[in-house]
Scaffold this active site. Structure first.
Site, PDB file in Angstrom:
ATOM      1  N   GLY A 106       0.825  -0.965  -0.218  1.00  0.00           N
ATOM      2  CA  GLY A 106       0.713  -0.103  -0.153  1.00  0.00           C
ATOM      3  C   GLY A 106       0.887   1.695   0.389  1.00  0.00           C
ATOM      4  O   GLY A 106       1.933   0.826  -0.044  1.00  0.00           O
ATOM      5  N   ARG A 107      -0.123   2.450   0.614  1.00  0.00           N
ATOM      6  CA  ARG A 107       0.668   3.764   0.460  1.00  0.00           C
ATOM      7  C   ARG A 107       2.822   3.456   1.169  1.00  0.00           C
ATOM      8  O   ARG A 107       3.355   4.177   1.316  1.00  0.00           O
ATOM      9  CB  ARG A 107      -0.097   4.995   0.483  1.00  0.00           C
ATOM     10  CG  ARG A 107      -0.709   5.082  -0.376  1.00  0.00           C
ATOM     11  CD  ARG A 107      -2.055   5.808   0.332  1.00  0.00           C
ATOM     12  NE  ARG A 107      -3.058   4.847   1.093  1.00  0.00           N
ATOM     13  CZ  ARG A 107      -3.823   5.196   1.494  1.00  0.00           C
ATOM     14  NH1 ARG A 107      -4.717   6.150   0.998  1.00  0.00           N
ATOM     15  NH2 ARG A 107      -4.784   4.348   2.254  1.00  0.00           N
ATOM     16  N   ARG A 119      -1.920  -8.303  -2.417  1.00  0.00           N
ATOM     17  CA  ARG A 119      -3.171  -9.309  -2.536  1.00  0.00           C
ATOM     18  C   ARG A 119      -3.562  -8.588  -4.523  1.00  0.00           C
ATOM     19  O   ARG A 119      -3.722  -9.860  -5.109  1.00  0.00           O
ATOM     20  CB  ARG A 119      -4.152  -8.725  -2.376  1.00  0.00           C
ATOM     21  CG  ARG A 119      -4.666  -9.946  -1.367  1.00  0.00           C
ATOM     22  CD  ARG A 119      -6.225  -8.296   0.058  1.00  0.00           C
ATOM     23  NE  ARG A 119      -5.704  -7.309   0.271  1.00  0.00           N
ATOM     24  CZ  ARG A 119      -6.800  -6.662   0.550  1.00  0.00           C
ATOM     25  NH1 ARG A 119      -8.077  -7.442   1.049  1.00  0.00           N
ATOM     26  NH2 ARG A 119      -6.860  -5.843   0.817  1.00  0.00           N
ATOM     27  N   ILE A 152       5.730  -3.821  11.148  1.00  0.00           N
ATOM     28  CA  ILE A 152       5.356  -3.043  11.819  1.00  0.00           C
ATOM     29  C   ILE A 152       4.225  -2.357  11.206  1.00  0.00           C
ATOM     30  O   ILE A 152       3.149  -1.725  11.549  1.00  0.00           O
ATOM     31  CB  ILE A 152       5.907  -0.971  10.729  1.00  0.00           C
ATOM     32  CG1 ILE A 152       5.423  -1.418   9.395  1.00  0.00           C
ATOM     33  CG2 ILE A 152       7.721  -1.368  11.308  1.00  0.00           C
ATOM     34  CD1 ILE A 152       5.803  -0.055   8.560  1.00  0.00           C
ATOM     35  N   ARG A 175       0.602  -5.236  12.679  1.00  0.00           N
ATOM     36  CA  ARG A 175      -0.537  -5.580  13.403  1.00  0.00           C
ATOM     37  C   ARG A 175       0.174  -6.152  13.897  1.00  0.00           C
ATOM     38  O   ARG A 175       0.277  -7.260  12.741  1.00  0.00           O
ATOM     39  CB  ARG A 175      -1.662  -5.307  12.605  1.00  0.00           C
ATOM     40  CG  ARG A 175      -2.795  -3.625  13.193  1.00  0.00           C
ATOM     41  CD  ARG A 175      -3.078  -3.621  14.561  1.00  0.00           C
ATOM     42  NE  ARG A 175      -3.609  -2.175  13.942  1.00  0.00           N
ATOM     43  CZ  ARG A 175      -3.768  -0.814  13.685  1.00  0.00           C
ATOM     44  NH1 ARG A 175      -2.047  -1.277  13.996  1.00  0.00           N
ATOM     45  NH2 ARG A 175      -4.477  -0.258  13.684  1.00  0.00           N
ATOM     46  N   GLU A 178      -0.717  -6.937  22.318  1.00  0.00           N
ATOM     47  CA  GLU A 178      -0.016  -5.866  23.045  1.00  0.00           C
ATOM     48  C   GLU A 178      -0.926  -4.947  24.081  1.00  0.00           C
ATOM     49  O   GLU A 178      -1.867  -5.085  23.281  1.00  0.00           O
ATOM     50  CB  GLU A 178       0.920  -5.135  21.882  1.00  0.00           C
ATOM     51  CG  GLU A 178      -0.245  -4.784  20.688  1.00  0.00           C
ATOM     52  CD  GLU A 178      -0.103  -3.433  20.153  1.00  0.00           C
ATOM     53  OE1 GLU A 178       1.060  -3.961  18.964  1.00  0.00           O
ATOM     54  OE2 GLU A 178       0.025  -2.581  19.644  1.00  0.00           O
ATOM     55  N   HIS A 182       4.710  -0.382  19.607  1.00  0.00           N
ATOM     56  CA  HIS A 182       4.285   0.336  18.896  1.00  0.00           C
ATOM     57  C   HIS A 182       4.152   2.326  18.440  1.00  0.00           C
ATOM     58  O   HIS A 182       3.279   2.456  18.763  1.00  0.00           O
ATOM     59  CB  HIS A 182       2.502  -0.058  19.382  1.00  0.00           C
ATOM     60  CG  HIS A 182       1.843  -0.220  17.610  1.00  0.00           C
ATOM     61  ND1 HIS A 182       0.658  -0.868  17.834  1.00  0.00           N
ATOM     62  CD2 HIS A 182       1.221   0.751  16.451  1.00  0.00           C
ATOM     63  CE1 HIS A 182       0.042  -0.939  16.873  1.00  0.00           C
ATOM     64  NE2 HIS A 182       0.419   0.554  16.104  1.00  0.00           N
ATOM     65  N   ILE A 183       5.300   2.491  17.859  1.00  0.00           N
ATOM     66  CA  ILE A 183       5.258   4.086  17.238  1.00  0.00           C
ATOM     67  C   ILE A 183       6.268   3.621  16.249  1.00  0.00           C
ATOM     68  O   ILE A 183       6.427   4.930  16.258  1.00  0.00           O
ATOM     69  CB  ILE A 183       6.599   4.199  18.545  1.00  0.00           C
ATOM     70  CG1 ILE A 183       7.871   3.090  18.340  1.00  0.00           C
ATOM     71  CG2 ILE A 183       6.373   4.230  20.043  1.00  0.00           C
ATOM     72  CD1 ILE A 183       9.439   4.025  19.223  1.00  0.00           C
TER      73      ILE A 183
END
Ligand code: GLV
Ligand code: GLV
Length: 331
Positions: free
Chosen positions: A155-156, A177, A237, A239, A268, A286-287
């Site tokens: 994606g982006r 996908r 990075i 999920r 988490e 998660h930063i």
């Protein structure tokens, strides 16, 4: 009277200030994580909610909140929102994409480089007072430049990661996908589409950037890890839950892959304790989007969506567009 808004988590004061022009705010600058029942009681009579991924919005919540019109998350990922339920209850759901793409891509690189070159592992060793002499063969890692970067999820953010690889003379392969069109592949540093198993077998450094969905759960499990090179690194990075953490811990223990850099985890913030015993893993809380400028931009973006809903405009980052046909307001 201004409509009421719950700001469910602590955010930048300047965003609160700007929202207070349009809404009567209930703030949570103490940043307490509300249980479902607390969330329901705070949301009673509210027009909207500004939240993060910690707020689960589903049918059970919404059935108790007939006045709620909009929920805006300060995140690109929105797996905490049940979009069908939002639509069913006539609630607009929005996210805060794009403004974090470059910052998140920077962080993917930071993790990849820290992982490959053993930055945090060697720092822990140094801080523990173990550095007595320089050694020719201490903390030998893997090169980044001139190797093959694999990206799962183009994606982006994936494309922003890929673009950076040019400066490191890397070959970029990806799986997604659907295959990107030629222009997007060029924009992504000339990335080449490959099947997932080829990606896993070929990448020297693999970065996972797919959005979470039920189908994406354990997309990287024991079988996938077994295909990777023993010298490879893995970065997540995206999920927690996309990588099977127990399988990854086993594979890191057995040196089936060299190392991993992880910003997200299953369950988490209570991560699998197995990670803490391993040296060949870089762990961050998660930063990936957490730069001053980007977090501010994300909160402003979420706020813009709320203001649009208030002004009966279609929010720019509306996720459940089906809801519009159900809302008298937009007819
Ligand atoms: C963070 O994880 C986000 O989805 O923005
Ligand atoms: C994330 O993967 C995006 O498409 O922005």
């Amino acid at each position: 009277m201004k409509p009421k808004l719950l700001v469910a988590r602590a955010i930048a004061p300047e965003v609160l200030q700007s929202l207070s022009n349009c809404f009567e705010l209930e703030e949570n600058q103490a940043d307490i994580i509300f249980s479902e029942s607390e969330l329901v009681s705070r949301l009673r009579g509210k027009f909207g909610m500004l939240c993060t991924s910690s707020a689960k919005v589903d049918g059970s919540l919404l059935s108790q909140l007939p006045e709620l019109k909009v929920v805006a998350t300060i995140a690109v990922g929105y797996d905490n929102f049940d979009l069908n339920a939002c639509t069913e209850y006539g609630v607009l759901a929005t996210n805060a994409p794009d403004v974090l793409n470059e910052t998140t891509a920077d962080f993917a690189w930071a993790l990849m480089m820290a992982t490959a070159r053993r930055v945090t592992e060697s720092e822990h060793w140094l801080r523990a007072g173990k550095w007595e002499k320089w050694s020719y063969n201490a903390f030998l890692g893997a090169d980044i430049h001139g190797t093959t970067l694999g990206i799962l999820g183009m994606g982006r953010i994936g494309r922003a990661i890929a673009r950076r690889a040019r400066g490191f003379d890397m070959q970029v392969i990806y799986h997604n996908r659907s295959r990107l069109d030629k222009n997007l592949e060029l924009e992504a540093g000339g990335a080449t589409y490959v099947e997932k198993d080829v990606l896993l077998r070929t990448a020297d450094h693999l970065i996972v950037v797919v959005p979470y969905s039920a189908e994406a759960r354990h997309l990287i499990g024991a079988d996938e890890l077994a295909l990777m090179k023993p010298t490879a690194t893995l970065v997540n990075i995206a999920r927690g839950g996309i990588v099977d953490d127990a399988a990854l811990i086993q594979s890191l223990r057995d040196k089936k892959i060299a190392a991993a850099g992880l910003d997200v985890f299953e369950n988490e913030p209570r991560l699998n304790p197995g990670f803490l015993d391993l040296n060949n893993v870089v762990l961050t809380p998660h930063i990936a989007s957490a730069s001053h400028r980007t977090r501010l931009a994300m909160a402003h973006k979420a706020a813009e969506n709320l203001v649009a809903a208030l002004e009966r405009r279609v929010p720019p980052n509306l996720l459940n567009t089906d809801v519009l046909s159900r809302l008298q307001l937009w007819n």
